[in-house]
Design a protein around this motif. Structure first.
Motif, mmCIF file in Angstrom:
data_model
loop_
_atom_site.group_PDB
_atom_site.id
_atom_site.type_symbol
_atom_site.label_atom_id
_atom_site.label_comp_id
_atom_site.label_asym_id
_atom_site.label_seq_id
_atom_site.Cartn_x
_atom_site.Cartn_y
_atom_site.Cartn_z
ATOM 1 N N GLU A 6 0.848 -1.182 0.000
ATOM 2 C CA GLU A 6 0.000 0.000 0.000
ATOM 3 C C GLU A 6 0.892 1.244 0.000
ATOM 4 O O GLU A 6 2.079 1.170 0.334
ATOM 5 N N ALA A 7 0.299 2.347 -0.384
ATOM 6 C CA ALA A 7 1.044 3.607 -0.378
ATOM 7 C C ALA A 7 1.605 3.868 1.016
ATOM 8 O O ALA A 7 0.904 3.735 2.017
ATOM 9 N N GLY A 8 2.878 4.200 1.078
ATOM 10 C CA GLY A 8 3.535 4.459 2.361
ATOM 11 C C GLY A 8 4.332 3.283 2.871
ATOM 12 O O GLY A 8 5.121 3.424 3.813
ATOM 13 N N ASP A 9 4.166 2.105 2.268
ATOM 14 C CA ASP A 9 4.998 0.961 2.652
ATOM 15 C C ASP A 9 6.430 1.201 2.162
ATOM 16 O O ASP A 9 6.657 1.946 1.203
ATOM 17 N N LEU A 10 7.379 0.569 2.827
ATOM 18 C CA LEU A 10 8.782 0.702 2.435
ATOM 19 C C LEU A 10 9.197 -0.472 1.562
ATOM 20 O O LEU A 10 8.742 -1.600 1.763
ATOM 21 N N VAL A 11 10.024 -0.183 0.584
ATOM 22 C CA VAL A 11 10.565 -1.241 -0.279
ATOM 23 C C VAL A 11 12.076 -1.282 -0.097
ATOM 24 O O VAL A 11 12.743 -0.241 -0.069
ATOM 25 N N PHE A 12 12.612 -2.488 0.057
ATOM 26 C CA PHE A 12 14.024 -2.676 0.367
ATOM 27 C C PHE A 12 14.717 -3.465 -0.744
ATOM 28 O O PHE A 12 14.124 -4.350 -1.358
ATOM 29 N N PHE A 13 15.988 -3.150 -0.937
ATOM 30 C CA PHE A 13 16.750 -3.771 -2.012
ATOM 31 C C PHE A 13 18.090 -4.292 -1.498
ATOM 32 O O PHE A 13 18.683 -3.716 -0.588
ATOM 33 N N ARG A 14 18.535 -5.394 -2.113
ATOM 34 C CA ARG A 14 19.873 -5.915 -1.835
ATOM 35 C C ARG A 14 20.414 -6.526 -3.127
ATOM 36 O O ARG A 14 19.644 -6.817 -4.066
ATOM 37 N N ARG A 15 21.701 -6.742 -3.188
ATOM 38 C CA ARG A 15 22.336 -7.162 -4.442
ATOM 39 C C ARG A 15 22.524 -8.671 -4.560
ATOM 40 O O ARG A 15 23.423 -9.124 -5.234
ATOM 41 N N GLY A 16 21.692 -9.427 -3.926
ATOM 42 C CA GLY A 16 21.785 -10.878 -4.049
ATOM 43 C C GLY A 16 21.591 -11.568 -2.717
ATOM 44 O O GLY A 16 21.661 -10.941 -1.654
ATOM 45 N N PRO A 17 21.344 -12.881 -2.743
ATOM 46 C CA PRO A 17 21.143 -13.653 -1.507
ATOM 47 C C PRO A 17 22.308 -13.485 -0.544
ATOM 48 O O PRO A 17 23.471 -13.556 -0.943
ATOM 49 N N GLY A 18 21.974 -13.254 0.711
ATOM 50 C CA GLY A 18 23.007 -13.114 1.730
ATOM 51 C C GLY A 18 23.641 -11.742 1.785
ATOM 52 O O GLY A 18 24.400 -11.443 2.719
ATOM 53 N N GLN A 19 23.338 -10.898 0.810
ATOM 54 C CA GLN A 19 23.910 -9.549 0.808
ATOM 55 C C GLN A 19 23.083 -8.638 1.715
ATOM 56 O O GLN A 19 21.887 -8.843 1.906
ATOM 57 N N PRO A 20 23.709 -7.603 2.283
ATOM 58 C CA PRO A 20 22.960 -6.691 3.155
ATOM 59 C C PRO A 20 22.033 -5.770 2.344
ATOM 60 O O PRO A 20 22.258 -5.540 1.152
ATOM 61 N N ILE A 21 21.016 -5.273 2.999
ATOM 62 C CA ILE A 21 20.131 -4.274 2.383
ATOM 63 C C ILE A 21 20.946 -3.005 2.169
ATOM 64 O O ILE A 21 21.678 -2.556 3.057
ATOM 65 N N TYR A 22 20.837 -2.428 0.995
ATOM 66 C CA TYR A 22 21.625 -1.245 0.682
ATOM 67 C C TYR A 22 20.775 -0.049 0.252
ATOM 68 O O TYR A 22 21.286 1.066 0.119
ATOM 69 N N HIS A 23 19.453 -0.276 0.034
ATOM 70 C CA HIS A 23 18.642 0.805 -0.498
ATOM 71 C C HIS A 23 17.204 0.670 -0.014
ATOM 72 O O HIS A 23 16.707 -0.446 0.196
ATOM 73 N N VAL A 24 16.522 1.829 0.167
ATOM 74 C CA VAL A 24 15.132 1.830 0.617
ATOM 75 C C VAL A 24 14.372 2.940 -0.098
ATOM 76 O O VAL A 24 14.945 3.975 -0.447
ATOM 77 N N GLY A 25 13.096 2.687 -0.343
ATOM 78 C CA GLY A 25 12.238 3.690 -0.962
ATOM 79 C C GLY A 25 10.840 3.589 -0.381
ATOM 80 O O GLY A 25 10.554 2.720 0.449
ATOM 81 N N ILE A 26 9.959 4.481 -0.823
ATOM 82 C CA ILE A 26 8.582 4.527 -0.337
ATOM 83 C C ILE A 26 7.642 4.156 -1.479
ATOM 84 O O ILE A 26 7.639 4.823 -2.526
ATOM 85 N N TYR A 27 6.853 3.121 -1.270
ATOM 86 C CA TYR A 27 5.924 2.688 -2.305
ATOM 87 C C TYR A 27 4.809 3.715 -2.458
ATOM 88 O O TYR A 27 4.270 4.233 -1.476
ATOM 89 N N ILE A 28 4.446 4.011 -3.720
ATOM 90 C CA ILE A 28 3.380 4.966 -4.001
ATOM 91 C C ILE A 28 2.143 4.236 -4.526
ATOM 92 O O ILE A 28 1.121 4.170 -3.863
ATOM 93 N N LYS A 29 2.241 3.682 -5.729
ATOM 94 C CA LYS A 29 1.113 2.974 -6.338
ATOM 95 C C LYS A 29 1.553 2.469 -7.698
ATOM 96 O O LYS A 29 2.544 2.931 -8.251
ATOM 97 N N ASP A 30 0.794 1.530 -8.246
ATOM 98 C CA ASP A 30 1.028 1.039 -9.610
ATOM 99 C C ASP A 30 2.458 0.550 -9.837
ATOM 100 O O ASP A 30 3.024 0.734 -10.915
ATOM 101 N N GLY A 31 3.064 -0.036 -8.805
ATOM 102 C CA GLY A 31 4.432 -0.527 -8.942
ATOM 103 C C GLY A 31 5.477 0.561 -8.891
ATOM 104 O O GLY A 31 6.667 0.288 -9.101
ATOM 105 N N LYS A 32 5.097 1.793 -8.574
ATOM 106 C CA LYS A 32 6.032 2.919 -8.528
ATOM 107 C C LYS A 32 6.429 3.217 -7.081
ATOM 108 O O LYS A 32 5.625 3.089 -6.163
ATOM 109 N N PHE A 33 7.668 3.632 -6.910
ATOM 110 C CA PHE A 33 8.140 4.009 -5.583
ATOM 111 C C PHE A 33 9.018 5.249 -5.683
ATOM 112 O O PHE A 33 9.616 5.533 -6.722
ATOM 113 N N ALA A 34 9.066 6.004 -4.589
ATOM 114 C CA ALA A 34 9.885 7.207 -4.507
ATOM 115 C C ALA A 34 11.142 6.882 -3.728
ATOM 116 O O ALA A 34 11.090 6.176 -2.718
ATOM 117 N N HIS A 35 12.275 7.396 -4.189
ATOM 118 C CA HIS A 35 13.545 7.121 -3.505
ATOM 119 C C HIS A 35 14.584 8.141 -3.940
ATOM 120 O O HIS A 35 14.377 8.901 -4.897
#
Length: 201
Positions: free
Chosen positions: A142-171
């Protein structure tokens, strides 16, 4: 610019109302003028006062502006504070370790938006944020949820953004600052790790 458009529409609506006044019939006992129902936005006529119509008109214009700026289809019932705040941050340059309109990194941007919109103080790093969210499925975001990214299994989270809608996020991206991106873009699709919801206690 957006305020100018809103003011112009409100002024036009007020001006038009004077053209639709008509003189009461001689048989009418009341001396008050009868106002014909007229509006730039007929859908707001039923039960709406002129003030209600003006407010609704402003809201409609604002939602259209946010939809165009953020590249999403809005139902006009989304969190307007979130949309406005994200829109205001678009174009802010990337600056590691900062969280101001002069420059911000990804977690700095997220912390500022959550403070401004929800009054919630988040931890400063994307990894710390991830430890304090309730995990949600990608198809239930939902809008306002956080989306997290990492560069592969076992790798640390390196990036975060805010979900908006329609698969789009702000970061805030290193290669362009605060922007709207799609989770379907190959880079973000490949590195997407999880989504999480901040629950206001």
């Amino acid at each position: 610019m957006k305020n100018t458009i809103l003011y112009c529409l409100a002024a036009a609506s007020t001006t038009l109302s004077f053209f639709f006044e008509r003189t009461p019939d001689a048989t009418t006992s009341s001396s008050a003028p009868v106002i014909a129902e007229a509006s730039l936005l007929p859908s707001f006529l039923d039960g709406s006062t002129p003030a209600d119509a003006t407010t609704a008109s402003r809201d409609s214009l604002a939602y259209h502006y946010y939809a165009q700026t953020l590249g999403v289809d809005l139902a006009f019932n989304e969190n307007k504070d979130l949309l406005r705040t994200v829109t205001d941050w678009i174009g802010t340059p990337y600056r590691y370790g900062s969280n101001s309109k002069k420059g911000t990194d990804c977690s700095g941007f997220v912390t500022r938006v959550f403070q401004e919109v929800y009054g919630i103080t988040l931890k400063r790093s994307s990894r710390s944020m991830f430890e304090n969210v309730k995990r949600v499925n990608k198809d239930q975001m939902e809008a306002g949820d956080l989306v997290f990214f990492r560069r592969g299994p076992g790798q640390p989270i390196y990036h975060v953004g805010i979900y908006i809608k329609d698969g789009k996020f702000a970061h805030s991206a290193t290669n362009g600052g605060v922007m709207i991106s799609s989770l379907n873009q190959p880079y973000y699709h490949r590195n997407f790790y999880a989504a999480g919801r901040i629950e206001n206690e």
